[in-house]
Design a protein around this motif. Structure first.
Motif, PDB file in Angstrom:
ATOM      1  N   ASN A  25     -14.806 -12.955  32.325  1.00  0.00           N
ATOM      2  CA  ASN A  25     -15.535 -11.745  32.697  1.00  0.00           C
ATOM      3  C   ASN A  25     -15.083 -10.515  31.916  1.00  0.00           C
ATOM      4  O   ASN A  25     -15.510  -9.402  32.214  1.00  0.00           O
ATOM      5  N   VAL A  26     -14.209 -10.717  30.936  1.00  0.00           N
ATOM      6  CA  VAL A  26     -13.719  -9.621  30.102  1.00  0.00           C
ATOM      7  C   VAL A  26     -13.876 -10.029  28.644  1.00  0.00           C
ATOM      8  O   VAL A  26     -13.396 -11.087  28.227  1.00  0.00           O
ATOM      9  N   ILE A  27     -14.549  -9.176  27.871  1.00  0.00           N
ATOM     10  CA  ILE A  27     -14.791  -9.441  26.448  1.00  0.00           C
ATOM     11  C   ILE A  27     -14.213  -8.287  25.636  1.00  0.00           C
ATOM     12  O   ILE A  27     -14.536  -7.122  25.883  1.00  0.00           O
ATOM     13  N   VAL A  28     -13.377  -8.615  24.654  1.00  0.00           N
ATOM     14  CA  VAL A  28     -12.824  -7.617  23.734  1.00  0.00           C
ATOM     15  C   VAL A  28     -13.641  -7.665  22.450  1.00  0.00           C
ATOM     16  O   VAL A  28     -13.875  -8.753  21.896  1.00  0.00           O
ATOM     17  N   VAL A  29     -14.065  -6.503  21.979  1.00  0.00           N
ATOM     18  CA  VAL A  29     -14.976  -6.441  20.832  1.00  0.00           C
ATOM     19  C   VAL A  29     -14.357  -5.610  19.712  1.00  0.00           C
ATOM     20  O   VAL A  29     -14.117  -4.409  19.871  1.00  0.00           O
ATOM     21  N   PHE A  30     -14.096  -6.280  18.560  1.00  0.00           N
ATOM     22  CA  PHE A  30     -13.621  -5.600  17.343  1.00  0.00           C
ATOM     23  C   PHE A  30     -14.743  -5.657  16.314  1.00  0.00           C
ATOM     24  O   PHE A  30     -14.792  -6.544  15.466  1.00  0.00           O
ATOM     25  N   MET A  31     -15.692  -4.724  16.387  1.00  0.00           N
ATOM     26  CA  MET A  31     -16.829  -4.751  15.467  1.00  0.00           C
ATOM     27  C   MET A  31     -17.251  -3.336  15.103  1.00  0.00           C
ATOM     28  O   MET A  31     -16.888  -2.374  15.780  1.00  0.00           O
ATOM     29  N   ARG A  32     -18.038  -3.265  14.060  1.00  0.00           N
ATOM     30  CA  ARG A  32     -18.620  -1.994  13.670  1.00  0.00           C
ATOM     31  C   ARG A  32     -19.770  -1.656  14.613  1.00  0.00           C
ATOM     32  O   ARG A  32     -20.304  -2.524  15.307  1.00  0.00           O
ATOM     33  N   GLN A  33     -20.159  -0.391  14.582  1.00  0.00           N
ATOM     34  CA  GLN A  33     -21.161   0.079  15.534  1.00  0.00           C
ATOM     35  C   GLN A  33     -22.484  -0.663  15.400  1.00  0.00           C
ATOM     36  O   GLN A  33     -23.100  -1.035  16.405  1.00  0.00           O
ATOM     37  N   ILE A  34     -22.916  -0.887  14.191  1.00  0.00           N
ATOM     38  CA  ILE A  34     -24.211  -1.532  13.988  1.00  0.00           C
ATOM     39  C   ILE A  34     -24.203  -2.963  14.494  1.00  0.00           C
ATOM     40  O   ILE A  34     -25.189  -3.471  15.042  1.00  0.00           O
ATOM     41  N   HIS A  35     -23.027  -3.636  14.386  1.00  0.00           N
ATOM     42  CA  HIS A  35     -22.904  -5.002  14.890  1.00  0.00           C
ATOM     43  C   HIS A  35     -22.934  -5.012  16.423  1.00  0.00           C
ATOM     44  O   HIS A  35     -23.564  -5.878  17.036  1.00  0.00           O
TER      45      HIS A  35
ATOM     46  N   PHE B  11       0.851  -1.193   0.000  1.00  0.00           N
ATOM     47  CA  PHE B  11       0.000   0.000   0.000  1.00  0.00           C
ATOM     48  C   PHE B  11       0.890   1.247   0.000  1.00  0.00           C
ATOM     49  O   PHE B  11       0.975   1.968   1.010  1.00  0.00           O
ATOM     50  N   PRO B  12       1.542   1.517  -1.126  1.00  0.00           N
ATOM     51  CA  PRO B  12       2.544   2.589  -1.163  1.00  0.00           C
ATOM     52  C   PRO B  12       1.967   3.991  -1.044  1.00  0.00           C
ATOM     53  O   PRO B  12       2.675   4.919  -0.656  1.00  0.00           O
ATOM     54  N   SER B  13       0.675   4.187  -1.392  1.00  0.00           N
ATOM     55  CA  SER B  13       0.115   5.547  -1.377  1.00  0.00           C
ATOM     56  C   SER B  13      -0.840   5.769  -0.202  1.00  0.00           C
ATOM     57  O   SER B  13      -1.565   6.758  -0.178  1.00  0.00           O
ATOM     58  N   PHE B  14      -0.818   4.853   0.775  1.00  0.00           N
ATOM     59  CA  PHE B  14      -1.772   4.940   1.889  1.00  0.00           C
ATOM     60  C   PHE B  14      -1.144   5.651   3.095  1.00  0.00           C
ATOM     61  O   PHE B  14      -0.025   5.348   3.510  1.00  0.00           O
ATOM     62  N   PHE B  15      -1.901   6.602   3.647  1.00  0.00           N
ATOM     63  CA  PHE B  15      -1.518   7.296   4.881  1.00  0.00           C
ATOM     64  C   PHE B  15      -2.741   7.289   5.808  1.00  0.00           C
ATOM     65  O   PHE B  15      -3.869   7.048   5.368  1.00  0.00           O
ATOM     66  N   ARG B  16      -2.505   7.578   7.067  1.00  0.00           N
ATOM     67  CA  ARG B  16      -3.636   7.703   8.002  1.00  0.00           C
ATOM     68  C   ARG B  16      -3.264   8.635   9.142  1.00  0.00           C
ATOM     69  O   ARG B  16      -2.088   8.747   9.517  1.00  0.00           O
ATOM     70  N   THR B  17      -4.294   9.270   9.665  1.00  0.00           N
ATOM     71  CA  THR B  17      -4.083  10.244  10.740  1.00  0.00           C
ATOM     72  C   THR B  17      -4.434   9.653  12.102  1.00  0.00           C
ATOM     73  O   THR B  17      -4.758  10.380  13.048  1.00  0.00           O
ATOM     74  N   ILE B  18      -4.388   8.342  12.197  1.00  0.00           N
ATOM     75  CA  ILE B  18      -4.628   7.630  13.456  1.00  0.00           C
ATOM     76  C   ILE B  18      -3.525   6.590  13.614  1.00  0.00           C
ATOM     77  O   ILE B  18      -2.818   6.256  12.658  1.00  0.00           O
ATOM     78  N   PRO B  19      -3.371   6.054  14.807  1.00  0.00           N
ATOM     79  CA  PRO B  19      -2.353   5.008  14.991  1.00  0.00           C
ATOM     80  C   PRO B  19      -2.796   3.693  14.364  1.00  0.00           C
ATOM     81  O   PRO B  19      -3.978   3.453  14.113  1.00  0.00           O
ATOM     82  N   SER B  20      -1.828   2.836  14.146  1.00  0.00           N
ATOM     83  CA  SER B  20      -2.101   1.494  13.649  1.00  0.00           C
ATOM     84  C   SER B  20      -2.747   0.651  14.737  1.00  0.00           C
ATOM     85  O   SER B  20      -2.592   0.917  15.932  1.00  0.00           O
ATOM     86  N   ASP B  21      -3.467  -0.386  14.317  1.00  0.00           N
ATOM     87  CA  ASP B  21      -4.068  -1.310  15.281  1.00  0.00           C
ATOM     88  C   ASP B  21      -3.009  -1.992  16.147  1.00  0.00           C
ATOM     89  O   ASP B  21      -3.323  -2.517  17.213  1.00  0.00           O
ATOM     90  N   PHE B  22      -1.792  -1.992  15.686  1.00  0.00           N
ATOM     91  CA  PHE B  22      -0.714  -2.567  16.496  1.00  0.00           C
ATOM     92  C   PHE B  22      -0.661  -1.889  17.865  1.00  0.00           C
ATOM     93  O   PHE B  22      -0.540  -2.552  18.906  1.00  0.00           O
ATOM     94  N   HIS B  23      -0.766  -0.570  17.874  1.00  0.00           N
ATOM     95  CA  HIS B  23      -0.718   0.164  19.136  1.00  0.00           C
ATOM     96  C   HIS B  23      -1.995  -0.036  19.942  1.00  0.00           C
ATOM     97  O   HIS B  23      -1.960  -0.117  21.175  1.00  0.00           O
ATOM     98  N   GLN B  24      -3.138  -0.126  19.240  1.00  0.00           N
ATOM     99  CA  GLN B  24      -4.396  -0.326  19.950  1.00  0.00           C
ATOM    100  C   GLN B  24      -4.437  -1.701  20.620  1.00  0.00           C
ATOM    101  O   GLN B  24      -4.782  -1.822  21.801  1.00  0.00           O
ATOM    102  N   THR B  25      -4.077  -2.730  19.873  1.00  0.00           N
ATOM    103  CA  THR B  25      -4.111  -4.077  20.448  1.00  0.00           C
ATOM    104  C   THR B  25      -3.057  -4.227  21.546  1.00  0.00           C
ATOM    105  O   THR B  25      -3.282  -4.935  22.531  1.00  0.00           O
ATOM    106  N   ARG B  26      -1.930  -3.547  21.383  1.00  0.00           N
ATOM    107  CA  ARG B  26      -0.910  -3.591  22.445  1.00  0.00           C
ATOM    108  C   ARG B  26      -1.433  -2.893  23.697  1.00  0.00           C
ATOM    109  O   ARG B  26      -1.213  -3.358  24.822  1.00  0.00           O
ATOM    110  N   ALA B  27      -2.130  -1.773  23.496  1.00  0.00           N
ATOM    111  CA  ALA B  27      -2.706  -1.064  24.642  1.00  0.00           C
ATOM    112  C   ALA B  27      -3.750  -1.927  25.345  1.00  0.00           C
ATOM    113  O   ALA B  27      -3.811  -1.982  26.578  1.00  0.00           O
ATOM    114  N   MET B  28      -4.575  -2.620  24.569  1.00  0.00           N
ATOM    115  CA  MET B  28      -5.585  -3.502  25.163  1.00  0.00           C
ATOM    116  C   MET B  28      -4.934  -4.623  25.964  1.00  0.00           C
ATOM    117  O   MET B  28      -5.332  -4.912  27.109  1.00  0.00           O
TER     118      MET B  28
END
Length: 927
Positions: free
Chosen positions: A272-282, A182-199
């Motif tokens: 007693n802990v559930i991690v949820v990776f879903m869209r809002q409607i789901h 993905f040579p032309s892709f940028f984003r203004t948020i962190p990668s999921d790597f940081h999110q999953t590491r934080a979780m």
């Protein structure tokens, strides 16, 4: 260069409120002209209305499910562009936009992306296929979006054909950081790597290790699940179950799989802990079902739905338990909030989204807050809700502001500003009023190196095209009957830790630890995990650390061994303790007793020395071998007593080397001198010619003493050179270290003792031979007794020494040394001292002469009768006369006649009286 072109068809895109599509421009959902046009891809609708059977014709189906939050992102993009156009950032160059609805569908998004690739000013929106797009000018120079990672992956591959920059404010999949794919892709948020590491970090810090994960079955969900799985494993967190829900609500199995996921959550009581990776409607569908089943857990939300107002306003949402979210870091969005307050004044001609929202608001106007949201999101429910009584009207005037998700709005604005700054860099020396002045690939290169200044912060893309900003940790709390989303901490993506604003927030965060979510009970310090038959490492038994091992933390996989042998630990220990060092110290009561004995021995030696020195010329002293020999023997006894000191206190190299050598050589010297004394007395009083000749041959006092002692010196020297004793730490006792001397060579030690024993045995033989000497000279029987004491002591010593261990081992040898030394000293000198002190009348020359004379007379009067041949050939006999045979009795001419029964008269020669006197004088003088 030749090229091939094709025309993008015009598909009908509508909700229940359909908009007709007469030409290709109707394909655009929101647009505005400008010198440089930016494309936008947003999933304003959450699903496509698919027929029961898949269509035969290539027609994109209608969309449904209006998403307020993503609609707000399109408004944020428009607001940012208008704000830039009204500023001096681009110096007269205006930005335009074309925004398309992807309907959360890859196929629909690809159709939109094809229009981005169309050549600029092409009347038929034709896309030219060329070998080199360096000079190609597409209608769109850069793209903002898409809303979901799955869509961005597909679109980015298509945009990469012309290297059109794509800056996403919401797609967080870790794989999008791969610049090869993905040579032309940028984003203004962190990668999921940081999110999953934080979780995983949050779960680990809270003491949870047995959790469940629910994700949508699309690229975004699968990649997030894979990334989280890696991070969870790195933090020793086990995933008890994984449930994948269909990506599309139109899937016939969706509700069945939701029911199955809820059933799994209910059955796994330890989770007693559930991690949820879903869209809002789901998430909305899942939570409604969970509320029905009275599920109460801790829910960890991904950034997709972390601040979704439509979810936080679900009736009875508080029954679900605690919801912890990881949301994107926000900034100042006050100008956008002002923009929304005046949204009714904006024209809707070129914005179908806004027109649709206004129409939906009119239809759902009489509903409560949450029902209004549901009405807009699902138009099929409108008729059912038309008669709902209006209870709350406050939200009407500011409904859009109430639904803002600050993190997504902020990142959307940043994406527009990033593109604007890249355009600014390219337009420094170009006339960007001309659309052909800037190509997408040049803009892409500029985007890699620009620094965006927004909200007084400098933001720069890293080498992967990511902005590694922080996460806000959000906690849902019920306040005044409403669910409020509050920030409790910030997760620093670079440092990988949580930062708290104040202690109150930290306390709220730490309260999460009160909930247990483990497969097994935590192992306390002093215990370790023992893996059971379960395939999960988080399921284990707790066992105590064995001896000499410890664990000082909770849930340790193994116990640490004490660092070295100088430390020990009991079973179930949390630390190691230094072993107590023991040795035969001066303060030990038993050592004091032995020292008193040694001191008394030294005093005794000195006392005997004084007594013998004062009675230097008396017969008793002379008869003891003379003062020189007595001094040597007494000195050797002194050294033996002195050697016991080297067995006491902390062993050193010097003490270990000195003690055995000093004892061995001193004892050998003592035995050698006593041996010479025994030989001299035996030689003086022996009447056997053969024995006298033998004794004369071996009686060499100085050479004998030097030779005997020299051999022992050689033995000890060789021992010290080749196998020298050394200090050793004995670890045989678990809690203690015994400092002791290792003899270096047991063989050498045995040779030294054996040599002393051999000399003592020879001395014993000669002493035994002279046991019938005159009383004043009869040291032999005392020497014999002294040697017996020595043998008994050392024979007992061998098994006791071999079986004894500990700090009192040297005391065993001290006792043996003292016993043998006292035995020989007392037997050799105390009888003489007794005569000198208490029987002084016998310690005169005349008394000694008389005693020797008497002994010589008896010895001379004793004869050995020769063998006589008798008349009878059949018999012969030997007669031994008693010591009563004297010359004046039964003698004729010096012959003594004896009557032997049956044999007649036997004749023997006797010595005259003067001969006995001469012999006595000679023996006395020789002594």
């Amino acid at each position: 260069m030749g090229f091939v072109s094709f025309v993008i068809p015009c598909f009908v895109i509508s909700t229940d409120i359909a908009f007709s599509c007469q030409n290709t421009d109707d394909f655009v959902d929101a647009s505005s002209p400008g010198d440089i046009v930016i494309g936008g891809l947003f999933a304003v609708h959450s699903k496509m209305l698919r027929p029961e059977e898949y269509p035969i014709k290539p027609v994109i189906q209608n969309c449904a499910g209006f998403e307020i939050q993503i609609f707000l992102q399109t408004l944020a993009m428009i607001h940012a562009i208008e704000k830039i156009n009204n500023s001096t950032l681009l110096s007269g160059v205006t930005l335009g936009y074309e925004i398309y609805d992807t309907c959360a569908d890859v196929t629909k998004a690809m159709a939109s992306a094809l229009r981005f690739l169309a050549k600029y000013n092409s009347s038929e929106d034709a896309v030219e296929f060329k070998c080199n797009y360096s000079d190609y000018i597409p209608r769109i120079k850069a793209v903002t979006g898409a809303s979901y990672s799955e869509v961005s992956m597909a679109v980015s591959r298509l945009l990469a054909l012309q290297l059109i920059p794509q800056v996403s404010p919401a797609s967080s999949a870790e794989i999008l950081s791969d610049k090869i794919r993905f040579p032309s892709f940028f984003r203004t948020i962190p990668s999921d790597f940081h999110q999953t590491r934080a979780m995983a970090h949050l779960i680990c810090e809270s003491g949870w290790n047995w959790i469940g994960v629910i994700a949508t079955d699309d690229d975004n969900g699968r990649f997030a699940l894979e990334s989280f799985g890696v991070q969870a494993m790195a933090n020793n967190v086990c995933i008890a179950f994984k449930e994948m829900l269909p990506a599309y609500l139109s899937d016939n199995t969706f509700h069945t799989k939701v029911d199955h996921a809820i059933e799994k959550i209910v059955k796994e009581t330890r989770v007693n802990v559930i991690v949820v990776f879903m869209r809002q409607i789901h998430v909305l569908k899942l939570f409604k079902k969970a509320i029905e089943r009275n599920v109460n857990k801790i829910w960890i939300a991904s950034d997709n739905w972390s601040a979704a107002v439509k979810i936080s306003t679900i009736p009875n949402i508080r029954q679900l338990g605690t919801i912890v979210e990881f949301g994107f870091k926000s900034g100042d969005i006050s100008t956008f909030q002002d923009f929304l307050r005046n949204i009714n004044e904006k024209p809707t001609d070129n914005n179908k989204f806004l027109r649709e929202y206004i129409m939906l608001s009119s239809i759902c106007a009489n509903l409560e807050y949450h029902d209004f949201q549901m009405c807009i999101s699902n138009q099929s429910q409108v008729d059912l809700l038309q008669n709902v009584e209006n209870k709350h009207q406050i939200w009407k005037d500011d409904f859009l502001n109430a639904n803002i998700e600050p993190g997504f709005i902020h990142s959307t604005i940043l994406s527009v500003y990033a593109i604007a700054h890249a355009i600014k860099g390219q337009c420094k020396d170009r006339n960007c009023k001309d659309p052909s002045a800037v190509t997408p690939w040049e803009l892409l290169e500029e985007l890699k190196k620009i620094t965006v200044i927004y909200d007084d912060k400098e933001i720069k893309f890293d080498s992967n095209g990511d902005l590694n900003t922080s996460y806000d940790v959000l906690l849902w709390k019920e306040i005044d009957g409403h669910m409020e989303i509050t920030t409790v901490a910030e997760y620093d993506a670079e440092k990988g830790n949580f930062v708290f604003e104040d202690e109150e927030k930290k306390k709220e965060f730490l309260n999460l630890k009160k909930v247990q979510s483990t497969c097994s009970q935590h192992c306390r310090p002093g215990q370790m995990k023992k893996v059971t038959e379960s395939p999960h490492t988080c399921c284990y038994e707790c066992v105590y650390c064995p001896e000499n091992h410890y664990s000082n933390q909770t849930d340790m996989d193994y116990c640490y061994r004490c660092s070295n042998k100088t430390y020990w630990a009991p079973v179930n220990s949390t630390t190691c303790y230094r072993k107590t060092i023991y040795f035969l110290s001066w303060t030990d009561w038993f050592v004091i007793f032995l020292l008193l004995l040694s001191t008394f021995g030294v005093v005794l030696v000195l006392s005997i020395t004084v007594i013998f020195t004062k009675n230097l010329n008396t017969p008793v002293v002379k008869a003891s071998g003379g003062l020189t020999v007595c001094y040597i023997i007494l000195f050797s006894h002194f050294l033996i007593f002195l050697s016991t000191i080297f067995f006491i206190d902390e062993p050193t190299e010097f003490k270990c080397k000195t003690r055995q050598a000093l004892f061995g050589i001193s004892f050998t010297l003592c035995i050698s001198c006593i041996l010479i004394k025994s030989l001299k007395i035996l030689l003086a009083f022996s009447f056997d010619p053969k024995l006298q000749n033998f004794l004369k041959c071996i009686y060499k006092p100085i050479p004998t003493v030097l030779t005997c002692t020299g051999i022992q010196v050689i033995i000890c020297t060789s021992w010290l050179i080749f196998r020298t004793p050394y200090v050793e730490q004995n670890f045989s006792i678990p809690k203690s270290i015994i400092l002791e001397c290792n003899e270096g060579s047991i063989v050498a030690f045995g040779i030294m003792l054996s040599y002393i024993a051999a000399l003592a045995f020879i001395c014993f033989i000669f002493a035994f031979k002279g046991r019938k000497l005159p009383e004043n000279y009869n040291e032999a029987k005392f020497i014999t007794f002294g040697m017996l004491i020595y043998f008994i002591a050392w024979i007992v010593f061998i098994p006791v020494y071999a079986t004894t261990f500990g700090k009192y081992l040297p005391a065993v040898e001290i006792i043996v040394v003292l016993i043998s030394n006292y035995g020989i000293l007392c037997c050799t000198f105390l009888p003489k001292c007794y005569i000198i002190i208490y029987k002084q009348e016998t310690n005169t020359k005349s008394a000694f002469l008389k005693m020797v004379y008497t002994y010589s007379t008896k010895s001379a009067g004793s004869v050995t009768v020769s063998q006589i041949s008798l008349d009878s050939k059949s018999s012969s006999s030997r007669a031994t006369v008693s010591d009563s045979c004297k010359p004046e009795k039964n003698s004729v001419n010096g012959n003594c006649h004896f009557q032997v029964p049956g044999q007649g008269l036997i004749k023997g020669k006797v010595l005259p009286k003067n001969t006995a006197r001469i012999t006595a004088r000679k023996r006395l003088s020789s002594i």
